[in-house]
Design an enzyme around this catalytic site. Structure first.
Site, mmCIF file in Angstrom:
data_model
loop_
_atom_site.group_PDB
_atom_site.id
_atom_site.type_symbol
_atom_site.label_atom_id
_atom_site.label_comp_id
_atom_site.label_asym_id
_atom_site.label_seq_id
_atom_site.Cartn_x
_atom_site.Cartn_y
_atom_site.Cartn_z
ATOM 1 N N HIS A 133 45.757 52.525 38.223
ATOM 2 C CA HIS A 133 45.560 51.546 38.006
ATOM 3 C C HIS A 133 46.690 50.459 38.584
ATOM 4 O O HIS A 133 47.771 50.893 38.351
ATOM 5 C CB HIS A 133 45.348 51.044 36.407
ATOM 6 C CG HIS A 133 44.841 49.884 36.028
ATOM 7 N ND1 HIS A 133 45.508 48.732 36.090
ATOM 8 C CD2 HIS A 133 43.697 49.399 35.305
ATOM 9 C CE1 HIS A 133 44.794 47.672 35.513
ATOM 10 N NE2 HIS A 133 43.406 48.148 35.383
ATOM 11 N N ARG A 150 43.065 39.947 37.409
ATOM 12 C CA ARG A 150 42.704 39.707 38.545
ATOM 13 C C ARG A 150 41.352 39.150 39.159
ATOM 14 O O ARG A 150 41.163 38.318 39.924
ATOM 15 C CB ARG A 150 42.947 41.090 39.543
ATOM 16 C CG ARG A 150 44.342 41.366 39.826
ATOM 17 C CD ARG A 150 44.407 42.827 40.432
ATOM 18 N NE ARG A 150 44.150 43.886 39.537
ATOM 19 C CZ ARG A 150 43.041 44.483 39.987
ATOM 20 N NH1 ARG A 150 42.183 44.364 40.957
ATOM 21 N NH2 ARG A 150 42.797 45.692 39.033
#
Ligand SMILES: Cc1cc2nc3c(=O)[nH]c(=O)nc-3n(C[C@H](O)[C@H](O)[C@H](O)COP(=O)(O)OP(=O)(O)OC[C@H]3O[C@@H](n4cnc5c(N)ncnc54)[C@H](O)[C@@H]3O)c2cc1C
Length: 576
Positions: free
Chosen positions: A236, A257
């Site tokens: 991740h 994001r």
């Protein structure tokens, strides 16, 4: 030695989404079944299902379709997925959402007109992630825990599986250690499920709950189970960097994001413009993790060896409304997500590979079943966000159904006292010897080695080094000394963790060395391109004589043909 014994129809290792859905389904099918759940931590408080922030992918909207979810899953997995497993995932996922709400009492977020709200996640052609704010896992696990507490399912808390016990090549129970008392227990069972949630904690920076140490995978390996796709480990992109704290690696979720947060290197450059100018910070996890890795390796990282995520331009009100958990998590460690950048690093997150299963959760070993992150094949080379918890719930439920049918005709087996004795001797050795190496130092060496050589970017020299070093670490691991008595002995338990992590680490390194191409989460700097010849799965199996074999399995593309096969170029080097 006087060892407590318990008999069960179904024995389940692990109380995450997979283990508990199996228990629920078996219990619903036949209330008379004796179901035992052994869990290394506390019921409802351990494992990664509880940590799920983002949510669960399921097709619920008529404008969406199973085919779209299936195609997204295969594209995400770079077409390495077992297509039957992936199809079953998407087909069952909506049914299990209904069950989670109607049978178990979960309440997911709603649209104004009352339908279940679904949010976007990376790699999806339709917004299909079901969630409860950013605490979806807690909603699921709290309700599963309540169901189990209200039933007569036996739960052995703080109890870890050590080894599966066999009779005539069939798994017929297991040796369990009660961590609190330090006492061993033999559980005889007609069917045994491995659902202990993988081993990504073998890396220096990782996100899963720390009690997970590949125990179930290692137990299954020692019992003769076949493994697939072990080279596929997902990193991740945004794990927190909190110095030597165990909080390092804990995640800032992908949604940040997605909502527009930016990534910067240590020089203040928005480096994703170099690697993926079209998608920038919305590129897939593997692309961003690799890009961050390259920046850090090139000396453009932050002083602590990371990069920076900055969401402050999204505004305080927006962040507090949409990411309260992330804001709070940062604040706990002294970072201010609302007003400035926060230091992050790629973090080992999830194993796509694992025990080979069929769509019913059966393994190649009689009496042994597997589900959730311990099982391989559903996600291929890369897992989409939101497909992990769906996998655990779907395949946990299926394993529960399958085991219910299986135990109707299976009987309990006698287990030889010699086998039990040998097993106890083996696991007690670190406690009884006079002196030995420090287990915590060895664990750190393993994590550093895996991070450096079998991590985000791999090559042949590094993988050869890893395999050599793993051999000697394994040998040294067999000689560690755990001091103190057996009750709640963390040093002893760490010695057991380490032995299991070594087993899984070697499977990952061997598969990674074999795959001479880059695909999904597996990136080889010496083989940076994907090679259509490599649309094969790597399978590892014990040979029954203390060694193991590696073979390549063809993939059945019956449901969807990979585009790269259509315009395949002659391969530079074909797989063995
Ligand atoms: C921070 C974080 C966020 C995530 N967010 C998402 C998300 O938004 N969406 C998504 O789809 N996926 C997400 N995932 C992935 C998801 O959590 C996993 O795919 C899924 O929960 C795995 O379920 P499981 O039942 O296989 O294992 P887990 O839920 O991890 O449960 C494993 C269980 O096994 C027990 N155990 C371990 N060893 C033993 C042993 N020797 N004996 C007995 N018990 C043992 C553990 O104590 C635990 O109870 C996230 C993961 C993390 C770490």
């Amino acid at each position: 030695m006087n060892v407590e014994q318990l008999d069960a129809d179904i024995l389940i290792f692990g109380a995450g989404g997979a283990g508990l859905l199996a228990a629920v389904h078996a219990h619903e099918a036949d209330k008379r079944l004796r179901i035992v759940v052994a869990v290394k931590g506390l019921l409802g408080q351990c494992g990664c299902t509880r940590m799920v922030q983002g949510g669960y992918n399921a097709v619920l909207n008529p404008a969406d379709s199973l085919q779209k979810h299936f195609e997204d899953t295969l594209r995400g997995g770079a077409f390495l997925n077992d297509q039957d497993l992936a199809w079953t995932l998407v087909e069952d996922a909506p049914k299990r959402i209904i069950e989670l709400e109607n049978r178990l009492g979960c309440m997911f977020d709603r649209n104004d007109e009352g339908t279940i709200h679904q949010k976007p996640f990376a790699g999806q052609s339709f917004d299909r992630t079901v969630h409860r704010g950013d605490l979806t896992g807690i909603e699921i696990m709290s309700n599963l825990r309540d169901y189990v507490l209200e039933s007569d399912i036996t739960v052995l808390e703080d109890s870890r599986g050590l080894d599966l016990l066999t009779s005539h090549d069939r798994v017929c129970g297991a040796l369990v250690l009660n961590i609190r008392t330090g006492r061993f227990m033999v559980v005889r069972a007609k069917a045994t499920l491995i659902a202990t949630g993988g081993a990504a904690t073998m890396y220096r920076i990782s996100s899963p709950s720390l009690e997970k140490s590949g125990d179930g995978m290692a137990m299954a390996w020692r019992a003769g189970a076949r493994f697939v796709d072990m080279e596929m480990v997902q990193f991740h992109p945004t794990g927190l960097l909190v110095g030597n704290s165990i909080a390092t690696g804990g995640l800032l979720e992908e949604g940040l994001r997605g909502a527009g947060a930016h990534l910067f290197n240590g020089l203040g450059e928005r480096y994703m413009s170099t690697y993926d100018p079209a998608k920038m910070e919305r590129a897939t996890r593997d692309v961003i993790s690799r890009s961050s890795y390259f920046e850090i390796a090139a000396g453009r990282g932050t002083p602590h060896g990371g990069v920076l995520i900055d969401a402050s331009h999204l505004g305080e009100d927006f962040l507090l409304a949409n990411f309260p958990g992330m804001v709070e998590r940062c604040r706990t460690y002294g970072f201010d997500l609302l007003h400035g950048p926060v230091e992050v690093s790629p973090s080992a997150h999830y194993q796509m590979g694992g025990i080979e299963i069929d769509v019913h959760g059966r393994t190649n070993v009689e009496g042994l079943f597997a589900a959730g992150e311990d099982a391989g094949g559903v996600h291929g080379a890369n897992r989409l966000g939101g497909n992990g918890v769906a996998d655990s719930i779907v395949y946990g439920a299926r394993a529960g159904d399958t085991m219910t049918a299986y135990v109707a005709t299976a009987g309990l087996q006698e287990i030889s006292p010699a086998q039990i004795h040998e097993c106890i001797e083996e696991w007690s050795r670190s406690l009884t010897r006079d002196r030995g190496e420090n287990v915590f130092a060895l664990r750190q060496q393993l994590e550093d080695l895996m991070w450096r050589t079998v991590g985000i970017v791999r090559d042949e020299a590094g993988l050869q080094e890893a395999l050599g070093a793993l051999g000697s670490l394994q040998e040294r691991g067999r000689g560690v000394k755990a001091s103190g008595d057996p009750a709640f002995n963390l040093e002893w338990n760490e010695a057991i963790n380490l032995a299991n992590l070594h087993v899984v680490a070697e499977l990952v390194a061997r598969s990674a060395l074999c795959r001479t191409e880059s695909r999904g989460a597996h990136y080889r700097s010496d083989w940076p391109q994907s090679n259509p010849e490599w649309l094969k799965r790597i399978c590892l199996a014990a040979d029954g004589h203390g060694g193991s074999t590696l073979s390549l399995l063809p993939i059945d593309f019956g449901r969807l043909t990979p585009p790269e096969l259509a315009d395949a170029q002659p391969a530079a080097r074909t797989p063995p």
